[in-house]
Design a protein around this motif. Structure first.
Motif, short mmCIF file in Angstrom:
data_model
loop_
_atom_site.label_atom_id
_atom_site.label_comp_id
_atom_site.label_asym_id
_atom_site.label_seq_id
_atom_site.Cartn_x
_atom_site.Cartn_y
_atom_site.Cartn_z
N UNK A 149 0.84 -1.20 0.00
CA UNK A 149 0.00 0.00 0.00
C UNK A 149 0.87 1.25 0.00
N UNK A 150 2.03 1.16 0.65
CA UNK A 150 2.94 2.30 0.68
C UNK A 150 3.70 2.43 -0.64
N UNK A 175 -9.14 -3.06 4.94
CA UNK A 175 -8.58 -3.60 6.17
C UNK A 175 -7.71 -2.53 6.82
N UNK A 176 -8.11 -2.10 8.02
CA UNK A 176 -7.33 -1.06 8.69
C UNK A 176 -5.98 -1.60 9.15
N UNK A 177 -6.06 -2.75 9.84
CA UNK A 177 -4.86 -3.30 10.47
C UNK A 177 -4.10 -4.16 9.49
N UNK A 178 -2.94 -3.70 9.08
CA UNK A 178 -2.12 -4.53 8.20
C UNK A 178 -2.20 -4.15 6.74
N UNK A 179 -3.18 -3.31 6.35
CA UNK A 179 -3.21 -2.87 4.96
C UNK A 179 -3.15 -1.34 4.91
N UNK A 180 -4.15 -0.69 5.49
CA UNK A 180 -4.13 0.76 5.53
C UNK A 180 -3.10 1.26 6.54
N UNK A 181 -2.81 0.43 7.53
CA UNK A 181 -1.87 0.84 8.57
C UNK A 181 -1.06 -0.38 9.02
N UNK A 182 0.17 -0.12 9.44
CA UNK A 182 0.99 -1.17 10.04
C UNK A 182 0.75 -1.11 11.54
N UNK A 213 3.58 8.47 7.47
CA UNK A 213 4.61 8.34 6.43
C UNK A 213 4.22 7.28 5.41
N UNK A 214 3.53 6.24 5.88
CA UNK A 214 3.24 5.07 5.05
C UNK A 214 2.60 5.44 3.72
N UNK A 215 1.54 6.25 3.76
CA UNK A 215 0.87 6.55 2.50
C UNK A 215 1.19 7.96 2.01
N UNK A 216 1.79 8.80 2.86
CA UNK A 216 1.98 10.18 2.45
C UNK A 216 3.40 10.49 2.02
N UNK A 217 4.30 9.50 2.10
CA UNK A 217 5.68 9.83 1.75
C UNK A 217 5.86 10.28 0.30
#
Lengths: 363, 524
Positions: free
Chosen positions: A239-240, B355-362, B372-376
Motif C-alpha cells: 500500500x505504501x 482492512x485497517x490493520x495490516x493494509x491501511x496501517x501497520x 509516512x506510510x501513505x503520504x511519503x
C-alpha cells in the motif's frame, strides 16, 4: 491449568535491556552447572571464560578482531531478517568476498609504483563480489519463487569449493612448495595496524562504521522504513508503494556486500593471503549474533562482542581447564535460546489460568 | 481471586419477573489498567431475542466472550437458572447450552460443509448419522445446505448457515450472535430473521449483537445498551427510534450527515474503461469489463457482497495491481493503468483500503510512521531519503486533531487504537492531502455510529470541494446516505450506475444477489 500469554500493551524500555541481561545471567548459571558436571570448578571456569579475556591487552584485541566480522555480517543479515527474508548464505558471501578481494591482492603482488589504490580496490571487489553472489538467490526468488533458504545455504558450499579450487589451482603461490595457498600479500594490500606491534587492524574501524551507518539507515531513512514495514506488514508495504522484488534484491545485496566486505577484511587483515579455509564459520555464527542483537545494529554490536568473548574465553578454557570446545558452542546456543525466551516475557504477561486448554472459538 | 470470593456471595436476585435463564451480575473485566466491563448486569430470559447494543469498544465483545467462556471475569458472576456457574472455557459454556455464531466464520475453506460440521462434533457422531441430522435441521429451520460442497465455493450467507447449524446441532438454550447480518445480502438477512424468530418461538434465548439499529428494533423487545463498559440502560427498542438508540449508545445526539445539496458535477476525474483482470488467486474474483466514470463533486457508490471483486477492484484502482491495458484506468484524463500506487498518488489520488490493520496501517508502528506510510510520495516528509520525524509527527497530529482520533500516549502504535479511531486516522490521513480522486473501500466497516457519521461527513465535504469519490461498501444504508449514484458489483461485473434517488434498496439488493433480470430500474 493452562498458560496464557497476554500481550503487554506498553513495553517498558527497561525490560528491553533487563531481559537479555537476565537471560545472560541465567545462561551463566546453567553453564556453571554443566562445568561442575564436567568436574571443573565453576568459579575457575567463570574467570577463564569471562574475566581473563577482558584483563589482557592481546585478548581484548582478539575479541575486537573476532567481533568485527560477526557484527558486520550480522548487520547485513538484519536487513534480510527484518524484511522476513531468510538468507542463511552469509558464510558463502564472506568466502566469495574474501576470494575476489584476495584475487586483487594476488594480481597486484609485486606491482611497483603508486599502490595506494590496491587496498580500496580489494575492499570494493570483496563487497561487490559478496553482493553479486547474494543476488543469485534473490533473483531466483524474485523471478522463479525459489526458496531463498535452500539456495542461499547451498551456495555456501559452492563458494567454499570455489575458494578451495582457486587456492589449489590458479591462485596458488608458484614458489609455495605446492601448499594450497596464495602468495602473501604486499604491505600495500594489507589493512594497516592501529597500534605499532599489536594485532588490532583497521578492519575493526570499518566494521564499526558500517554498523553505525546501518543504524542510521534503518532508523532514519525511507529505505530503512521500507525494510521495517515489509517485515512487519507486507500488505501495508505494498500500500505504501514499496516493491517486494526491489526490496528483496536490495537487502540481499546489502547483506552479501556486508559479508563480502567482512571476508576481504579478514583476508587482508588477519590472514594476509588466500588459503582453503578463511572463516571459522563466521557466516553462521553471525545468524546467532543477529538474533541475539534483536536485529538492531547497536544490539548486534553488543551481541558480537559477547559471542567473541565467549569464543576467546572458550579457547582459554580449552587450554587451561581442558574443557571441550563443544561446551562453548553449547553455551552460545543456550544463550540464544534464553535471550529469545526472555523476549517472550518482555512482550507478554504470562498468566497461569485454571481450566483446560484454551478453547477453539468454534461452536 | 475475586472470582472465588464472589462465589460465597449470595446469588443475585433477578431484578424483575421470573428467574432469568442466564444472568450476568456485576461483571468487571480488566485488561491491565483498562476496564472493558465495569459492573455490567445482563439478564436473558428464555424465549426472547435480547439485543446487546454499544459502540465499538463499549465492551460488547468482552461480555460476550465471558458468557461463552473465552474470558474469565475479574469480578462478578454468571448464573444459569439462578445458580452461579463457572465458565472456564467454551466447553463448559456449551455444556450449559450456550452456543455462539461468530462474526468472522471459523471454517476450513478446503473442507466440505459436512466435514466442517463434523470437526466440532463428538467423534461418535459422524457419517450418515450426522448427514441425517444436518438434513433434518435444514428442513426444520429452512437452513438448506449441501453437505458435500467445499466451503470456499459458498457465499457468506451459506457459510453463516454452517455456523448456525453447527451451533444448533448442540441444541443450545442460548445462542449468541455477533453482528450476524454484517456480511449478508438483504435477502439472506430476511431468511436469517425467519430462523431466529423460529428459534425464539421454541423457547430458546438469543443474544443479538448488531450495529444495525433497524434490525434490532424489528427483532428484539428488550435491549441492553453498553457505553464505555457500563450498562447505560435497558429499553424496548420498538419504543425508540434508531436515532434515540444511537444517542444512548454514544452518549450524545448523533449528528446527522448533511447530504450533498444540488451537487454541481465537474468534469470527469476517474474513469475505468472495460477493465479486465484475471483472478489473482484460486478463491479470488476476476474483473470483467468493468467501466465506470466519476466526475468532480460526485460520490459513486459500489454496492456488493464481500468477495464479488471489491478487493480486486480496489487494487486495480490503487495501482497495487497494474492493469494490462494502461488506457483502462484514467485519472484526470491521464492513462495510469501501468503506474504504481505512488505515481497515482502524485497525480492527486488517495486510497483507503478495507482492512485497517495490516493494509491501511501497520499496526505495530506508530501513528507518525503510519502517516509516512501513505503520504511519503506526496507530503514533504523526507529529505534526501532521510525521514523528517518532526514533519511526520506534525502530519499525524493534524490528522488526529481534524478527525478527533482518541488515543493513549503521544505517538502510540496504530494497533492500540480502537477500530473506529484507527479508521478515522486512515481516512483523515488521505483526506487532509486534499485528493482530487478518493477511492475508499468499506469506509465505516465495524465503526461506531459517531465515528461513522464523522467519516461520511468528511467524505461528503471532500466531494463538495470538487473531488471525485468512489465508495465501495456493503452497507446499503451508508451508500444511500452519501452516494449520488450507485452501481452493483457482482461476480466481478459492474452494473450501470443509477442515481441513488431513482432506485431502491430492494432493487440494489436483488442485483447484489446476482439476479440479472432485476435491472436497477428506477423506483416506481
Amino acid at each position: 491449568m493452562r498458560l496464557d500469554l497476554v500481550p503487554r500493551t506498553r513495553r517498558a524500555p527497561v525490560l528491553d535491556i533487563l531481559s537479555p541481561a537476565l537471560a545472560f545471567a541465567a545462561a551463566v548459571v546453567i553453564g556453571g552447572v554443566m562445568v561442575a558436571a564436567l568436574g571443573v570448578s565453576p568459579a575457575d571456569a567463570f574467570v577463564t571464560y569471562f574475566v581473563a579475556p577482558l584483563s589482557e591487552v592481546w585478548s581484548l584485541q582478539e575479541i575486537a578482531l573476532k567481533a568485527a566480522p560477526l557484527a558486520l555480517i550480522a548487520t547485513g543479515l538484519a536487513f534480510c531478517y527484518r524484511a522476513n527474508l531468510w538468507n542463511i548464505g552469509a558464510e558463502g558471501h564472506f568466502v566469495v568476498g574474501g576470494l575476489a578481494g584476495g584475487w586483487v591482492g594476488v594480481a597486484t603482488h609485486g606491482a611497483a609504483g603508486f599502490t595506494l589504490w590496491v587496498l580500496p580496490a580489494m575492499l570494493v571487489a570483496g563487497a561487490l563480489a559478496g553482493a553479486a553472489y547474494a543476488l543469485i538467490p534473490a533473483v531466483l526468488k524474485v523471478r522463479l519463487g525459489v526458496s531463498e533458504i535452500l539456495t542461499s545455504l547451498m551456495l555456501v558450499y559452492v563458494a567454499q569449493l570455489l575458494l578451495d579450487y582457486m587456492v589449489r589451482g590458479p591462485l596458488r603461490d608458484p614458489a609455495g612448495y605446492n601448499f594450497p595457498q596464495s602468495v602473501g600479500f604486499d604491505a600495500a594490500a594489507r589493512l594497516p595496524y592501529l597500534m605499532e606491534g599489536e594485532t588490532l587492524h583497521a578492519g575493526v574501524l570499518i566494521a564499526f562504521l558500517a554498523v553505525a551507518l546501518a543504524a542510521v539507515v534503518l532508523a532514519h531513512t525511507l529505505f530503512g522504513f521500507e525494510v521495517r514495514v515489509v517485515g512487519a506488514s507486507p500488505r501495508a508495504a505494498r500500500f505504501a508503494g514499496f516493491s517486494d522484488a526491489r526490496l528483496t534484491l536490495s537487502v540481499f545485496a546489502i547483506s552479501g556486500g556486508a559479508a563480502g566486505l567482512a571476508g576481504i577484511v579478514e583476508v587482508a587483515g588477519k590472514i594476509g593471503q588466500l588459503q582453503p579455509e578463511i572463516s571459522p564459520g563466521y557466516g553462521f555464527t553471525a545468524i546467532i549474533v543477529a538474533f541475539l542483537g534483536r536485529l538492531s545494529p547497536p544490539g548486534i554490536l553488543v551481541a558480537a562482542l559477547v559471542i567473541a568473548l565467549t569464543t576467546i574465553g572458550g579457547e582459554g578454557a580449552q587450554i587451561d581447564l581442558k574443557l571441550p570446545l563443544d561446551l562453548t558452542r553449547a553455551f552460545q546456543g543456550l544463550l540464544l535460546g534464553l535471550v529469545l525466551g526472555a523476549d517472550v516475557f518482555a512482550r507478554y504477561h504470562v498468566r497461569l489460568v485454571p481450566g483446560g486448554p484454551s478453547g477453539r472459538p468454534a461452536s | 481471586m475475586e472470582a472465588v470470593r464472589s462465589l460465597s456471595a449470595p446469588v443475585p436476585r433477578a431484578k424483575a419477573g421470573p428467574t432469568p435463564l442466564f444472568g450476568a451480575y456485576g461483571i468487571v473485566k480488566r485488561f491491565g489498567s483498562f476496564t472493558a466491563n465495569d459492573g455490567v448486569d445482563l439478564e436473558i430470559r428464555a424465549g426472547e431475542i435480547h439485543a446487546l447494543l454499544g459502540e465499538n469498544g463499549a465492551g460488547k465483545s468482552t461480555l460476550m466472550k465471558i458468557l461463552y467462556g473465552l474470558l474469565e471475569p475479574t469480578e462478578g458472576v454468571v448464573t444459569h437458572k439462578g445458580d452461579i456457574v463457572q465458565l472456564p472455557n467454551p466447553e463448559a459454556a456449551r455444556q450449559l447450552g450456550i452456543g455462539m455464531v461468530f462474526q468472522h466464520f471459523s471454517l476450513c475453506e478446503n473442507l466440505t460443509v459436512a466435514e466442517n460440521i463434523a470437526l466440532v462434533m463428538p467423534k461418535d457422531l459422524s457419517g450418515r448419522a450426522l448427514a441425517d441430522r444436518i438434513a433434518r435441521l435444514g428442513i426444520d429451520y429452512g437452513l438448506h445446505l449441501e453437505p458435500d460442497r467445499p466451503v470456499w465455493s459458498l457465499s457468506a450467507g451459506e457459510r453463516q448457515r454452517i455456523e448456525i447449524v453447527r451451533c444448533l446441532l448442540q441444541d443450545p438454550k442460548l445462542v449468541i450472535l455477533d453482528e450476524p447480518t454484517s456480511v449478508l445480502t438483504p435477502g439472506e438477512a430476511e431468511a436469517l430473521f425467519t430462523v431466529l424468530e423460529r428459534l425464539r418461538q421454541e423457547g430458546r434465548a438469543l443474544l443479538y449483537i448488531s450495529h444495525r439499529l433497524d434490525e434490532v428494533r424489528r427483532l428484539c423487545v428488550r435491549a441492553t445498551i453498553l457505553r464505555a463498559g457500563k450498562v447505560v440502560g435497558t429499553c424496548n427498542p420498538r419504543e425508540e427510534t434508531a436515532r434515540s438508540l444511537a444517542a444512548m449508545m454514544v452518549g450524545n445526539a448523533v449528528r446527522a450527515v448533511t447530504p450533498q445539496e444540488g451537487a454541481t458535477l465537474g468534469k470527469e476525474r476517474l474513469r475505468l474503461d472495460r477493465l479486465a483482470l484475471p483472478a489473482p488467486g484460486l478463491h479470488a474474483t476476476a474483473l470483467r469489463d468493468v467501466s465506470l466514470s466519476v466526475a468532480g463533486g460526485e460520490i459513486l457508490g459500489i454496492a456488493g457482497i464481500a468477495g464479488n471483486g471489491q478487493a480486486e477492484l480496489f487494487a486495480a484502482l490503487s495501482g497495487e495491481t497494474r492493469a494490462p491495458d494502461r488506457e483502462a484506468v484514467r485519472l484526470d484524463g491521464a492513462p495510469v493503468g501501468a503506474l504504481g500506487i505512488n505515481a497515482r498518488r502524485r497525480l492527486g489520488a488517495g486510497f483507503v483500503p478495507e482492512e485497517r490493520n495490516g493494509h491501511a496501517a501497520a499496526p505495530l508502528m506508530s501513528l507518525s510512521e503510519n502517516a509516512l506510510l501513505s503520504r511519503h510520495p506526496t507530503a514533504p516528509l523526507t529529505r534526501f531519503g532521510l525521514i523528517r520525524p518532526g514533519a511526520a509527527r506534525d502530519l499525524a497530529r493534524r490528522v488526529i486533531e481534524a478527525f478527533d482520533v482518541r488515543k493513549a500516549g503521544p505517538d502510540p502504535a496504530a494497533g492500540t487504537l480502537s477500530g473506529g479511531n484507527l479508521q478515522k486516522f486512515v481516512v483523515g490521513r488521505e483526506i487532509l492531502a486534499e485528493p482530487g480522486v478518493l477511492v475508499i473501500n468499506q469506509p465505516t466497516w465495524g465503526v461506531d455510529a459517531a465515528a461513522a457519521a464523522h467519516i461520511r461527513q468528511a467524505v461528503i465535504d471532500l466531494a463538495a470541494r470538487g473531488a471525485a469519490i468512489l465508495v465501495i461498501s456493503q452497507d446499503l444504508d451508508e451508500l444511500f446516505e452519501i452516494a449520488g449514484s450507485i452501481a452493483v458489483l457482482h461476480d466481478g461485473t459492474l452494473s450501470a450506475a443509477v442515481p441513488s434517488a431513482e432506485t431502491t434498496r430492494e432493487a440494489v439488493g436483488l442485483l447484489m444477489g446476482g439476479s440479472s433480470d432485476a435491472a436497477p430500474a428506477p423506483a416506481p
